[in-house]
Design a protein around this motif. Structure first.
Motif, mmCIF file in Angstrom:
data_model
loop_
_atom_site.group_PDB
_atom_site.id
_atom_site.type_symbol
_atom_site.label_atom_id
_atom_site.label_comp_id
_atom_site.label_asym_id
_atom_site.label_seq_id
_atom_site.Cartn_x
_atom_site.Cartn_y
_atom_site.Cartn_z
ATOM 1 N N PRO B 335 -21.193 -35.253 1.397
ATOM 2 C CA PRO B 335 -19.760 -36.001 1.833
ATOM 3 C C PRO B 335 -18.516 -35.224 1.444
ATOM 4 O O PRO B 335 -17.419 -34.834 2.294
ATOM 5 C CB PRO B 335 -20.065 -37.228 0.571
ATOM 6 N N GLY B 336 -18.359 -34.357 0.183
ATOM 7 C CA GLY B 336 -17.553 -33.091 0.699
ATOM 8 C C GLY B 336 -17.499 -32.580 0.770
ATOM 9 O O GLY B 336 -15.761 -32.610 2.277
ATOM 10 N N ALA B 337 -18.143 -32.086 1.749
ATOM 11 C CA ALA B 337 -17.520 -30.828 3.490
ATOM 12 C C ALA B 337 -17.553 -31.906 3.992
ATOM 13 O O ALA B 337 -16.213 -31.324 4.939
ATOM 14 C CB ALA B 337 -18.733 -30.213 3.653
ATOM 15 N N VAL B 338 -17.613 -32.909 4.449
ATOM 16 C CA VAL B 338 -17.503 -33.665 5.493
ATOM 17 C C VAL B 338 -16.093 -34.430 5.147
ATOM 18 O O VAL B 338 -15.458 -34.492 6.454
ATOM 19 C CB VAL B 338 -18.248 -35.328 5.579
ATOM 20 N N GLN B 340 -13.760 -32.762 3.870
ATOM 21 C CA GLN B 340 -12.688 -31.264 4.063
ATOM 22 C C GLN B 340 -12.490 -30.942 6.166
ATOM 23 O O GLN B 340 -11.837 -30.403 6.568
ATOM 24 C CB GLN B 340 -13.581 -30.336 3.843
ATOM 25 N N ALA B 341 -13.805 -31.161 6.304
ATOM 26 C CA ALA B 341 -13.896 -31.581 8.151
ATOM 27 C C ALA B 341 -13.615 -32.379 8.369
ATOM 28 O O ALA B 341 -13.358 -32.591 9.324
ATOM 29 C CB ALA B 341 -14.849 -30.761 8.430
ATOM 30 N N ALA B 472 -6.081 -43.546 7.228
ATOM 31 C CA ALA B 472 -6.815 -42.382 6.407
ATOM 32 C C ALA B 472 -6.134 -40.946 6.888
ATOM 33 O O ALA B 472 -5.751 -40.506 8.145
ATOM 34 C CB ALA B 472 -8.016 -41.897 6.419
ATOM 35 N N ASP B 473 -5.460 -40.165 5.594
ATOM 36 C CA ASP B 473 -4.659 -39.323 6.711
ATOM 37 C C ASP B 473 -4.837 -37.997 7.251
ATOM 38 O O ASP B 473 -4.344 -37.695 8.148
ATOM 39 C CB ASP B 473 -4.348 -37.791 5.001
ATOM 40 N N ALA B 474 -6.608 -37.180 6.527
ATOM 41 C CA ALA B 474 -6.943 -36.824 7.943
ATOM 42 C C ALA B 474 -7.376 -36.982 9.318
ATOM 43 O O ALA B 474 -6.948 -36.058 10.360
ATOM 44 C CB ALA B 474 -8.393 -36.134 7.603
ATOM 45 N N THR B 475 -6.852 -38.389 9.781
ATOM 46 C CA THR B 475 -7.293 -39.081 10.673
ATOM 47 C C THR B 475 -6.205 -39.634 11.681
ATOM 48 O O THR B 475 -6.214 -39.805 12.811
ATOM 49 C CB THR B 475 -8.655 -39.217 10.780
#
Lengths: 665, 563
Positions: B335-338, B340-341, B472-475
């Protein structure tokens, strides 16, 4: 009573289901399914829907009266009643919960009354108009489906339910524009309409999303909740912060983009004139009376939101005014009777948005209401003329039809009388209300544009009437033998709507203090308008004086038209001095779409095709080469003896184990 | 009794394959076996889906675990939770539609056997919880698929099959490597892992002494290395005894590996983060299947060459396995890596949407067009997953089902006119609405499902994905780019409809085309009815996948909060 709301869309939807199946079953037979049964069913369900609307309206009015008297008695303001029905939960995703619900209040009621009422009349008219068409059953099925979706649009209790109807009417519009699909051009027009609307619909969705963000995720997306949130004084401070204000402006502008698509305003207006490819009853019902006014309806529905976004309202007012004048000028150059009316619709819609933009939501809806009558009768009259002339649509080959088609002429005269705004017709009252509100709240700039447009409206409409009815006949000899008045099923709607075009304005004849219409809407849009008006204050000159200006503009337009086109004498078939300029003017927005929409897509596609795709293939090829290279290297090794193999394998294994052991232990 | 129900789900198509192979080569017999098996699967998975949706639990309704190689930690471990139940039911629906489609006339004994064998892999992949068997089933799909394209395909079938094989094999290798890396870096002896209370509650079974068992391991309480005692299931039901620990031993179990998420996050291998590396490898493996740009090039080729029924299975089911793998393996383990990416995955999804849409606009072959539209639609799943929001994940799951329906419909319909015209060129048709009214109605309907018209299944998934991505900020930005897919899909689908259905009848010989036959209607109408049903009543599915996505979302959010 409340639990009957679902029947309003379900009845015509049921009609669609039956007629659709009949149409499919009988499609390969030349005569199709029995026209009597199909026509009867197609008309029956809309009429039932209309009757149900009437009953509901009666009940709602009674309930409103009792609440009103109670609040007077108690001295407190009670919530205006509305019928609501939730069918069940619809979309659930995370903290987003959208119920499939309907809500019947006064605004919805007024919309439904004319949507189902005029809708029923146009169904009746279609039975005559389409009687000889092979796809009769399919046509009636589509009309029923349209009506069902339109009812969902106005009856939905939240923007997402409205969106269901919003895209649904778009689909029906697509199906009906391309109804005569054997002609390629009709299919293209239909596709264009759908795609241009899709652009707007995307704006609608994003706008709703931003609104939801403003209200805070987890909040309910119903009109009731939205209105309550924006009316709540507790949220005023939050709305005043720059970030939220910017978000609200963005949200409302995007919602307005959705409206420009559906209601054919600048810049998404190019599809409506092309949409005239559909059969004329479709133009009357969908592209004049009901669907295209959804944008105005949506703004009024969300008046409480838009009242907080004054920047957006300014934009709406100016876009409305610009559209009104642009379309009115364009209408002057048209030769196709339906195109004249199409541009006239765009122009009138501009008027409605202008009204909404200056904060007069109720006046905007009132113009929607009157326009539905006079534009429907104009279109149906035009259909009757086309029918009589065996399909001729070019006004250069008409003329002198007033005597030959007396009923049609009388109906269209009523429509013309209303739209140009001569005293006491329907358009007179609604348009003068708009002009008055624009003068008071919009400033002199918008007012002069609106007044000029009123004169232009009179000019192009009178031009059309002269060329069709009053000038010497230019009808082909062959065609003129067959000129005949339409059958009774087409005449009845013409009579009713013609009378309506003259009379419905009295529902809100402000100058003689008849304000029934305004009172109906006061509960819905009243608070929003109160906010907007309090900022401006002040009153203009006497309404009679402004009405005088409006009528003068109309009279000037009419006189100029008679001066120019009195004899139907014009050199349309020869070179037109204005020809090129008018074409540029007319196609300006098509060009804009090409530049802003189609070119970028083409460029991106070209880059993907010619640069990125080869690049990817190149990378893959390099990969392939590497594999091949490795293969050849290994082949070299394989030539050697077994002992070498063994040694290499053991060495490799040992290395791997060592490596892993170091890494992992 | 129900102990081996899930094994039965996998065994039935395997037996069917055997039966098809052994039965005498008479076309009606093979076809009957195929249809019979499909009906059986429909009943069985429908029952399982219903049972799963009727229960309150969000965890595994059925799980069967038989240790096979205890010293290596390999076990025959199958499980059905809400996601698996949905996917196997969808598989059975598509299997039914595909088995009614016209099958090749040559070597059909082998064809039907391969067809059944393909489903062994599909059902197995959707149910396997042990990575070894997951990998095996994943590979089992590959072989019949290769032959189905290479033997019964079109003119260029060999190349298409090899291309398909190379791409998917490369993906499988990446997955194998990731499995290997995870297995060797797993803790050597039992280490206690803190788990989420909901996770225990949802998936707990009760041991013989009344103690709580999670995925076959006892749940304990107490501090690490300190006093530990077994937790009784009654305590958990009552919400007591937190925090909870599960001692882990080495295994290939996905669920154990899911509990190890914090462990993976801390490990390094070859000097880089293990989680990031393995996420990348798994992503490659699954993105090939989805397929995402730039790993998509095999799909249009394979679709064009494959027989109709195989195209239907490919678009309707096989692509969903990629998304399933991401949800089942990649997201819960790392989940953490997800997180981040997430921006990267969001952009890959958005680019797939736009690329697929633009490419679809330019196609002249109907199957290629629908294939590119699949790439575009499946991009939405990736965007939704990348958003890491409950809306996005639910939307992605819903989109899997709605695309399974709409793509199957479109490929079946393209197959219908291919049967009659023996070609698939867009410009080789025109005016079919005059000749084939039922076909036209369904074709337009399917296009509208694909275009995401509200009231049809396509809308719900796309709406969820877009709302999730925008939240979501990332997407966010990728989400806005994705939204153009809504316009593009309308554009290429309506363009296709117009070329095929409208205009004058350009090829007079097509006036003799028969409208849909009964068999064709039987394969099409259930899919169409479901598309409509899920559009007006999406809760039927949302109530099933919603808790699944909430559970995944909870797992990911909890881990990010905890570590």
């Amino acid at each position: 009573m409340t639990n009957l709301l679902w029947l309003l869309p379900a009845l015509p939807a049921f009609g669609f289901a039956i007629n659709g199946l009949l149409a499919l079953a009988g499609a390969r037979r030349t005569e199709g399914p029995d026209r009597g049964i199909v026509g009867f069913l197609a008309l029956l369900f809309p009429v039932l829907s209309f009757i149900l609307t009437l009953v509901l309206w009666q009940n709602l009015s009674a309930a409103t009266e009792s609440v009103r008297s109670q609040s007077e008695l108690l001295g407190v303001k009670l919530q205006a009643p509305a019928f609501a029905q939730t069918m069940g939960d619809w979309i659930r995703a995370g903290d987003l919960a959208i119920d499939f619900g309907f809500r019947f209040d006064k605004l919805t009621g007024i919309m439904l009354l004319f949507v189902t009422g005029i809708g029923s009349l146009i169904h009746l008219y279609s039975i005559g108009y389409m009687a000889h068409d092979r796809g009769f059953a399919r046509f009636m099925a589509y009309l029923n489906l349209f009506l069902a979706n339109m009812v969902v649009l106005v009856l939905g209790d939240g923007p997402i339910v409205t969106f269901l109807g919003w895209e649904g009417v778009g689909l029906c519009s697509y199906l009906l524009i391309g109804f005569w699909h054997h002609d390629e051009a009709n299919g293209s027009a239909a596709t264009k309409a759908f795609l241009v609307n899709r652009v707007g619909d995307l704006g609608f969705l994003v706008g709703i999303f931003l609104l939801w963000q403003i209200m805070g995720p987890g909040s309910s997306l119903t009109y009731e909740a939205i209105s309550a949130w924006f009316r709540d004084p507790a949220h005023a401070a939050q709305l005043a912060t720059p970030a939220v204000a910017a978000l609200l402006t963005a949200s409302t502008l995007l919602l307005f983009v959705g409206c420009t698509g559906k209601s054919a305003q600048i810049p998404l207006l190019t599809w409506l004139p092309d949409a005239m490819a559909g059969p004329t009853p479709v133009s009357a019902l969908i592209h004049a009376a009901t669907m295209v006014t959804s944008g105005v309806f949506l703004l009024a529905r969300m008046a409480d939101v838009f009242a907080m976004a004054t920047t957006t309202l300014h934009v709406i007012a100016w876009v409305g005014a610009a559209t009104a004048v642009w379309a009115a000028v364009t209408g002057l150059f048209q030769h196709d009777i339906k195109k004249v009316l199409a541009y006239s619709t765009v122009s009138q819609l501009g008027f409605m948005f202008l009204a909404v933009g200056v904060g007069a939501f109720d006046v905007g809806i009132f113009h929607v209401f009157t326009h539905a009558f006079f534009k429907a009768v104009l279109f149906l009259g035009a259909g009757s003329v086309i029918h009589a002339l065996s399909g001729e649509q070019d006004i250069r080959r008409m003329g002198g039809l007033a005597r030959k088609l007396p009923v049609t002429f009388a109906a269209m005269f009523a429509g013309w009388y209303a739209i140009v705004g001569l005293p006491f017709g329907a358009g007179f009252w609604s348009k003068d209300l708009i002009l008055e509100r624009v003068y008071v709240h919009g400033g002199i700039g918008l007012y002069s544009i609106a007044l000029a447009t009123a004169a232009l409206t009179a000019l192009y409409m009178t031009r059309m009437m002269i060329l069709v009815f009053w000038s010497p006949s230019r009808v082909d000899a062959e065609v003129s033998h067959h000129v005949h008045e339409s059958p009774l099923s087409m005449q009845v709607p013409l009579w009713i709507l013609g009378v309506g075009a003259l009379c419905v304005g009295f529902f809100w004849a402000d100058m003689i203090h008849l304000d029934w219409f305004a009172r109906q809407l006061s509960d819905v849009v009243g608070p929003a308008q109160a906010i907007l008006v309090s900022g401006h204050g002040g009153h203009g000159p006497s309404p009679w004086l402004l009405a005088g200006f409006g009528v003068t503009a109309a009279v000037i337009g009419i006189l100029v038209a008679f001066g120019l086109f009195r004899n139907g004498a014009f050199r349309e078939n020869g070179r037109e001095p204005m020809g090129t300029a008018s074409r540029w003017w007319m196609l300006a927005f098509d060009g804009l779409h090409t530049v802003v929409g189609i070119w970028p897509v083409s460029v991106v596609a070209w880059i993907l095709d010619n640069w990125i795709q080869p690049l990817l293939m190149g990378i893959l090829r390099v990969f392939g080469w590497l594999v091949e290279l490795a293969g050849s290297a290994i082949r070299l090794l394989q030539r050697s003896r077994l002992r070498t193999h063994m040694a290499l394998s053991v060495l490799g294994l040992a290395l791997l184990l060592l490596f892993l052991a170091r890494e992992l232990l | 009794m129900d102990a081996l129900l899930l094994s039965t789900v996998i065994a039935i198509p395997a037996l069917g394959a055997l039966a098809s192979w052994c039965a005498p080569e008479r076309s009606d017999l093979q076809k009957r076996i195929t249809i019979g098996i499909a009906v059986l699967m429909l009943v069985l998975t429908g029952g399982l889906f219903w049972a799963q949706s009727a229960t309150a639990t969000t965890g595994f309704l059925l799980r069967e675990r038989i240790p096979l190689l205890p010293q290596w930690g390999v076990a025959w471990h199958l499980g059905m939770d809400r996601l698996s139940a949905t996917m196997i039911f969808l598989t059975a629906i598509v299997q039914f539609a595909a088995s009614l489609a016209n099958a090749p006339k040559v070597r059909f004994r082998a064809y039907h056997a391969m067809f059944q064998l393909l489903f062994v892999g599909v059902y197995g992949s959707f149910l396997a919880l042990d990575m070894v068997f997951f990998y095996c089933f994943w590979e089992i799909m590959l072989i019949p698929m290769f032959f189905l394209v290479a033997v019964w395909g079109g003119d260029d079938r060999k190349r298409a099959a090899v291309k398909f094989f190379l791409y998917t094999m490369a993906g499988s290798m990446a997955m194998l490597l990731a499995i290997f890396l995870l297995n060797v870096s797993a803790p050597r002896e039992s280490v206690p892992m803190v788990v989420r209370a909901e996770e225990v509650r949802e998936n707990m079974t009760t041991g013989s002494g009344g103690e709580a068992i999670l995925y076959g391991l006892p749940v304990m309480t107490g501090a690490v290395g300190g006093q530990q005692s077994l937790v009784r299931s009654a305590d958990i039901a009552a919400g007591r005894k937190l925090p909870l620990y599960v001692p882990l031993s080495r295994s290939f179990d996905m669920l154990h590996w899911k509990l190890l998420a914090p462990w993976w996050a801390q490990r390094q291998i070859f000097g880089i983060g293990l989680a990031g590396l393995c996420l990348g490898l798994f992503f490659v493996a699954f993105a090939v299947k989805v397929p995402s740009v730039p790993l998509h090039a095999w799909l249009p080729h394979a679709h064009v060459q494959a027989p109709t029924a195989i195209s239907v299975v490919l678009a309707g089911i096989l692509l969903k396995l990629g998304v399933y793998g991401l949800i089942r393996v990649a997201w819960p383990l790392f989940p953490g890596a997800v997180a981040q990416a997430a921006w990267l995955f969001g952009w890959i999804g958005a680019i797939s949407i736009v690329w697929g849409g633009l490419a679809a606009l330019g196609q002249t072959d109907l199957k290629r067009l629908v294939a590119y539209s699949s790439i575009s639609h499946m991009g939405f799943c990736l965007v939704g997953l990348a958003s890491g929001t409950a809306q996005g994940i639910t939307g992605a799951m819903f989109q899997c089902v709605s695309h399974g329906l709409s793509a199957s419909l479109l490929f079946l319909l393209v197959g219908v006119i291919y049967e009659r015209a023996h070609h698939r060129r867009v410009d080789g048709f025109g005016g079919l609405a005059q000749v084939m009214p039922k076909f036209s109605a369904l074709f337009l309907f399917s296009a509208m499902v694909g275009a995401g018209l509200p009231g049809l299944a396509g809308f719900v998934g796309e709406l969820g994905v877009l709302l999730g991505a925008w939240s979501a900020d990332a997407t966010r930005l990728a989400g806005f780019v994705s939204a153009t897919g809504v316009i593009l899909s309308a554009a290429y689908l309506l363009w296709m409809v117009q070329r095929v259905l409208y205009g004058p009848l350009r090829h007079p010989e097509q006036s003799a085309f028969a409208d849909l036959s009964r068999t064709e209607l039987a394969s099409l109408l259930p899919l169409a009815a479901l598309s409509l049903l899920l559009g007006v009543w999406p809760s039927l599915l949302q109530d099933v996948v919603g808790p699944a996505s909430a559970s995944l979302w909870g797992h990911m959010a909890w881990l990010q909060g905890a570590w």
